[in-house]
Design an enzyme around this catalytic site. Structure first.
Site, PDB file in Angstrom:
ATOM      1  N   ASN A 173       0.874  -1.173   0.000  1.00 30.97           N
ATOM      2  CA  ASN A 173       0.000   0.000   0.000  1.00 30.97           C
ATOM      3  C   ASN A 173       0.916   1.229   0.000  1.00 30.97           C
ATOM      4  O   ASN A 173       1.525   1.546   1.018  1.00 30.97           O
ATOM      5  CB  ASN A 173      -0.885  -0.044   1.261  1.00 30.97           C
ATOM      6  CG  ASN A 173      -1.699   1.232   1.432  1.00 30.97           C
ATOM      7  OD1 ASN A 173      -1.804   2.044   0.511  1.00 30.97           O
ATOM      8  ND2 ASN A 173      -2.274   1.406   2.615  1.00 30.97           N
ATOM      9  N   TRP A 174       1.026   1.852  -1.178  1.00 36.45           N
ATOM     10  CA  TRP A 174       1.994   2.954  -1.309  1.00 36.45           C
ATOM     11  C   TRP A 174       1.522   4.234  -0.595  1.00 36.45           C
ATOM     12  O   TRP A 174       2.287   5.153  -0.415  1.00 36.45           O
ATOM     13  CB  TRP A 174       2.232   3.263  -2.788  1.00 36.45           C
ATOM     14  CG  TRP A 174       3.050   2.234  -3.518  1.00 36.45           C
ATOM     15  CD1 TRP A 174       3.469   1.032  -3.038  1.00 36.45           C
ATOM     16  CD2 TRP A 174       3.553   2.333  -4.859  1.00 36.45           C
ATOM     17  NE1 TRP A 174       4.194   0.359  -3.987  1.00 36.45           N
ATOM     18  CE2 TRP A 174       4.257   1.138  -5.122  1.00 36.45           C
ATOM     19  CE3 TRP A 174       3.463   3.289  -5.857  1.00 36.45           C
ATOM     20  CZ2 TRP A 174       4.883   0.888  -6.342  1.00 36.45           C
ATOM     21  CZ3 TRP A 174       4.079   3.046  -7.080  1.00 36.45           C
ATOM     22  CH2 TRP A 174       4.783   1.857  -7.324  1.00 36.45           C
ATOM     23  N   LYS A 175       0.226   4.307  -0.294  1.00 35.17           N
ATOM     24  CA  LYS A 175      -0.374   5.516   0.307  1.00 35.17           C
ATOM     25  C   LYS A 175      -0.085   6.734  -0.577  1.00 35.17           C
ATOM     26  O   LYS A 175       0.032   6.576  -1.790  1.00 35.17           O
ATOM     27  CB  LYS A 175       0.142   5.698   1.737  1.00 35.17           C
ATOM     28  CG  LYS A 175      -0.040   4.438   2.576  1.00 35.17           C
ATOM     29  CD  LYS A 175       0.136   4.692   4.028  1.00 35.17           C
ATOM     30  CE  LYS A 175      -0.010   3.375   4.778  1.00 35.17           C
ATOM     31  NZ  LYS A 175       0.063   3.533   6.204  1.00 35.17           N
ATOM     32  N   HIS A 225      -9.525   1.278   4.708  1.00 32.41           N
ATOM     33  CA  HIS A 225      -8.274   1.501   5.439  1.00 32.41           C
ATOM     34  C   HIS A 225      -8.541   2.461   6.606  1.00 32.41           C
ATOM     35  O   HIS A 225      -9.310   3.417   6.472  1.00 32.41           O
ATOM     36  CB  HIS A 225      -7.207   2.069   4.505  1.00 32.41           C
ATOM     37  CG  HIS A 225      -5.838   2.005   5.099  1.00 32.41           C
ATOM     38  ND1 HIS A 225      -5.399   2.919   6.015  1.00 32.41           N
ATOM     39  CD2 HIS A 225      -4.836   1.111   4.936  1.00 32.41           C
ATOM     40  CE1 HIS A 225      -4.171   2.601   6.387  1.00 32.41           C
ATOM     41  NE2 HIS A 225      -3.794   1.505   5.741  1.00 32.41           N
ATOM     42  N   GLU A 270      -6.909   4.824   7.782  1.00 28.02           N
ATOM     43  CA  GLU A 270      -6.641   6.249   7.523  1.00 28.02           C
ATOM     44  C   GLU A 270      -7.815   6.909   6.813  1.00 28.02           C
ATOM     45  O   GLU A 270      -8.129   8.078   7.037  1.00 28.02           O
ATOM     46  CB  GLU A 270      -5.342   6.385   6.706  1.00 28.02           C
ATOM     47  CG  GLU A 270      -4.117   6.109   7.573  1.00 28.02           C
ATOM     48  CD  GLU A 270      -2.905   5.575   6.819  1.00 28.02           C
ATOM     49  OE1 GLU A 270      -2.875   5.659   5.566  1.00 28.02           O
ATOM     50  OE2 GLU A 270      -1.986   5.057   7.478  1.00 28.02           O
ATOM     51  N   GLU A 304      -5.661  -4.941  10.368  1.00 27.23           N
ATOM     52  CA  GLU A 304      -4.597  -3.987  10.641  1.00 27.23           C
ATOM     53  C   GLU A 304      -4.874  -3.265  11.959  1.00 27.23           C
ATOM     54  O   GLU A 304      -5.712  -2.335  11.996  1.00 27.23           O
ATOM     55  CB  GLU A 304      -4.530  -2.934   9.532  1.00 27.23           C
ATOM     56  CG  GLU A 304      -4.248  -3.519   8.160  1.00 27.23           C
ATOM     57  CD  GLU A 304      -3.665  -2.485   7.219  1.00 27.23           C
ATOM     58  OE1 GLU A 304      -2.546  -2.707   6.751  1.00 27.23           O
ATOM     59  OE2 GLU A 304      -4.306  -1.450   6.984  1.00 27.23           O
ATOM     60  N   GLY A 311       2.317   2.029  10.817  1.00 30.86           N
ATOM     61  CA  GLY A 311       3.304   3.091  10.658  1.00 30.86           C
ATOM     62  C   GLY A 311       3.955   3.515  11.964  1.00 30.86           C
ATOM     63  O   GLY A 311       4.649   4.537  12.009  1.00 30.86           O
ATOM     64  N   SER A 347       3.231  -2.381  10.448  1.00 30.26           N
ATOM     65  CA  SER A 347       4.685  -2.461  10.657  1.00 30.26           C
ATOM     66  C   SER A 347       5.251  -3.854  10.369  1.00 30.26           C
ATOM     67  O   SER A 347       6.133  -4.328  11.079  1.00 30.26           O
ATOM     68  CB  SER A 347       5.048  -2.016  12.071  1.00 30.26           C
ATOM     69  OG  SER A 347       4.645  -0.674  12.260  1.00 30.26           O
ATOM     70  N   GLY A 374       2.685  -1.285   4.279  1.00 27.36           N
ATOM     71  CA  GLY A 374       2.737   0.150   3.973  1.00 27.36           C
ATOM     72  C   GLY A 374       4.167   0.576   3.713  1.00 27.36           C
ATOM     73  O   GLY A 374       4.717   0.398   2.625  1.00 27.36           O
ATOM     74  N   GLY A 375       4.814   1.111   4.745  1.00 26.53           N
ATOM     75  CA  GLY A 375       6.165   1.671   4.609  1.00 26.53           C
ATOM     76  C   GLY A 375       7.142   0.763   3.890  1.00 26.53           C
ATOM     77  O   GLY A 375       7.883   1.207   3.011  1.00 26.53           O
TER      78      GLY A 375
HETATM   79  C1  PEP Z   1      -0.897   0.093   6.082  1.00 25.25           C
HETATM   80  O1  PEP Z   1      -1.049   1.290   6.143  1.00 25.25           O
HETATM   81  O2  PEP Z   1      -1.687  -0.630   5.488  1.00 25.25           O
HETATM   82  C2  PEP Z   1       0.275  -0.490   6.753  1.00 25.25           C
HETATM   83  C3  PEP Z   1       0.256  -1.745   7.113  1.00 25.25           C
HETATM   84  O3  PEP Z   1       1.324   0.344   6.986  1.00 25.25           O
HETATM   85  P1  PEP Z   1       2.760  -0.012   7.671  1.00 25.25           P
HETATM   86  O4  PEP Z   1       3.200  -1.316   7.061  1.00 25.25           O
HETATM   87  O5  PEP Z   1       3.622   1.107   7.264  1.00 25.25           O
HETATM   88  O6  PEP Z   1       2.517  -0.110   9.122  1.00 25.25           O
END
Ligand code: PEP
Length: 642
Positions: A398-400, A485, A487, A557, A563, A603, A624-625
């Site tokens: 997930n590049w956001k 999601h 966010e 999640e 994050g 994470s 994500g990251g």
């Molecule tokens: C996400 O936002 O879906 C996610 C899992 O982010 P991260 O891996 O950066 O925690």
């Protein structure tokens, strides 16, 4: 119906290409003559040297044969279907020109094996072009006969077979299958007589006229009882003269045993005299039509043995009979009889050495794939609990709101190349900002990496400035969309009702939904995590029919882990994944729950992914990251290989 149509089209094309490539490879010189006929018809006859037309003949037959094999086995489906379409479009145009202008009588698609008129060829190509369009439109509907790792064996084996065993051998000796009216076993005497009685016959141009006396001896030669050697050279100036000793021995043998020996050629007197000077030839020469000579034997020089007007042997200059073969009289030797290898024995040879190995390889490949599936099915998890994974394992990025278009394309390209070189052991998806989708879809190998959006609108279309609908996402070439999601729930106030609409619209437009659920830190601390995820599922996806729910991928999640660098422990994650699966089972039954892919997100990194993915209810991750760098993301994907 669509799948059936694609596979019928694939079979028709495969058979046509394999047959056409094979009969051309069996007779490379015949194909070369046909190419030269085309060039003459186009006014290019003198411009292209012989070695180029012969190379074109061999390459064309090899290409056709390998394309046919690729279609049959569904190898490199997208690329092959594009090449086949381009080839068929070009061929159809060419044959339309042939049919309209008639510069040559037969197109030569199937060599001498099947002679079609120019209009028949054109209509045949219309059928094949239609099939090529169908296959090109839906290449991935062709099921593979063999796994990707073994496809190179099929391609190389077929290439070596057609190039060396068939075309190479035919060029060195003679065509292994002879479709012309001068094949071994042909009774020329009868054919000639029928022609003289006025029947339609391929022997109308056959004549042998002694060059010295000018006497036509065709009838004498064909009616002669016993053996006659005919040395054939359309043009003595270009004849291979490397086997002169063997040739002179055969001539002496024929003199010793009283067998007539003639050299048939279309060369001029000058050419014949030159040949006499360099070889010391004493045998009589006969004038014959050069096309007939090229039809009689595909070799310059070639040797024919007639018995009672029947062709019983043919040799190219590379495998003339030698001293050991020429002992005793022909009447009692093996050489003087029709050879024992019939068409049936040759077909059996091909079945044994080409078809059978491929069938065995395919069976072994399928058996291996099946046993692999069984092994995975019986795989034990670290807790020694049976882990039956029927469901798909996925690692999704997930590049956001990161990376501009250029950087995004560069990352997707890097990932594409990396995973093509080292195939993942799980499904891989990248979900990118809307603006990247169409560009990335152009080059991404979606057999290996799926593409998805991070959101879509809750409205179908209309005056919703700034929104992007599910249909628009789908039209970019994307297959997935992340919905729900945390966010978006938090910053854009997406409620369960809004998400319900989005899910329905995404599915209506053929997108696969990765649906996110998860609790906040406060909710976790209050012990309400189960309650929260259950309400999220009930609010947005438990309204779906079983069939539609089966298309959903769930991503658990925990918001407190997203994050933040904090990860749920593998045990915490497994506990809630098992709970999610249990409530899916309550709603849709065990079978659906067992088949539902549930990803973990928050994470997740290469360092903790193996432990998380080893849990029985964790089927991969939403990342994500760590999805923003190829190496980091690949490290997580590789957790499925450990
Ligand atoms: C996400 O936002 O879906 C996610 C899992 O982010 P991260 O891996 O950066 O925690």
């Amino acid at each position: 119906m669509k799948k059936l149509a694609v596979n019928i089209a694939r079979l028709i094309l495969a058979v046509a290409f394999i047959l056409s490539g094979f009969v051309k490879a069996v007779d490379p010189l015949g194909t070369q003559y046909k190419i030269q006929d085309y060039l003459v018809a186009m006014g290019l006859g003198r411009l292209i040297p012989d070695f180029m037309t012969l190379s074109a003949s061999v390459l064309l037959s090899t290409l056709e044969f390998i394309l046919g094999i690729c279609l049959l086995f569904a190898i490199r489906r997208r690329m092959v279907s594009k090449i086949v379409l381009v080839l068929m479009a070009a061929m159809t145009l060419l044959t339309l020109w042939l049919a309209l202008t008639d510069p040559i009588s037969d197109c030569g698609c199937f060599g001498d094996a099947l002679v079609l008129t120019n209009w028949q060829t054109f209509w045949k190509n219309i059928v094949l072009l239609t099939a090529a369009v169908i296959v090109w439109r839906y290449p991935l509907l062709m099921p593979r006969l063999i796994g990707e790792t073994n496809q190179w064996i099929v391609m190389n084996y077929s290439g070596v077979f057609i190039l060396l065993v068939i075309a190479g051998r035919s060029l060195y000796t003679l065509p292994q299958f002879d479709f012309r009216p001068y094949h071994v076993g042909t009774n020329l005497r009868q054919g000639w007589q029928r022609m003289m009685e006025g029947e339609d016959s391929p022997y109308a141009e056959l004549f042998m006229e002694l060059t010295d006396e000018g006497e036509d001896i065709t009838e004498d030669v064909l009616n002669r009882e016993g053996y006659t050697f005919l040395l054939v050279s359309p043009h003595l100036e270009q004849a291979d003269d490397s086997q002169l000793d063997a040739l002179n021995q055969i001539y002496e043998y024929s003199l010793d045993n009283g067998y007539p020996f003639y050299c048939l050629t279309a060369s001029t007197e000058k050419g014949i005299n030159h040949w006499r000077n360099i070889t010391g030839a004493e045998y009589p020469f006969c004038n014959t039509d050069d096309i007939t000579l090229k039809t009689i034997i595909r070799s310059n020089l070639g040797l024919l043995l007639l018995k009672d007007g029947v062709i019983i042997r043919k040799w190219s200059h590379n495998n003339l009979p030698d001293e050991q073969d020429l002992t005793g009289e022909l009447e009692t030797s093996e050489l003087g009889q029709l050879p024992s290898d019939t068409v049936a024995t040759k077909i059996l040879w091909i079945l044994t050495w080409f078809v059978l190995p491929l069938v065995l390889l395919t069976l072994a490949d399928r058996l291996w794939a099946w046993s692999g599936w069984l092994r995975k099915r019986n795989n034990n998890n670290p807790l020694n609990k049976e882990k039956v994974i029927m469901r798909k394992k996925i690692v999704a990025g997930n590049w956001k709101m990161n990376m501009n278009l250029q950087d995004g394309i560069a990352l997707a390209k890097e990932l594409n190349e990396t995973l093509k070189a080292d195939k993942p052991n799980c499904g891989v998806v990248i979900c990118t900002p809307f603006i990247h989708l169409a560009s990335i879809a152009q080059f991404l190998d979606q057999d290996i990496i799926g593409l998805g959006a991070e959101n879509c609108a809750d409205k179908e279309k209309g005056a919703f400035t700034g929104e992007v609908s599910a249909e628009m996402v789908k039209s970019t070439g994307a297959q997935y969309v992340i919905l729900g999601h945390s966010e978006r729930r938090e910053y854009y106030k997406e409620t369960p009702e809004i998400l319900k609409e989005k899910v329905l619209l995404a599915q209506k437009n053929g997108l696969k939904v990765i649906f996110c659920i998860g609790e906040s830190l406060a909710e976790r601390e209050a012990g309400k995590q189960n309650e929260v995820v259950k309400a999220e599922l009930e609010g947005s996806v438990f309204n779906l029919s079983e069939e539609d729910f089966r298309k959903i991928v769930i991503a658990y999640e925990p918001i407190w882990a997203i994050g933040t660098g904090k990860t749920a422990t593998a045990e915490q994650a497994e506990e809630i994944h098992a709970y999610i699966r249990s409530i899916i089972a309550e709603k849709y039954g065990n079978a659906v729950a067992e088949d539902t892919t549930i990803l973990y997100g928050g994470s997740c990194k290469a360092s903790n992914a193996p432990e998380l993915f080893a849990k029985p209810d964790i089927d991969g991750g939403l990342i994500g990251g760590a999805s923003l760098k190829c190496a980091d993301f690949k490290g997580i994907i590789d957790a499925w290989k450990k």
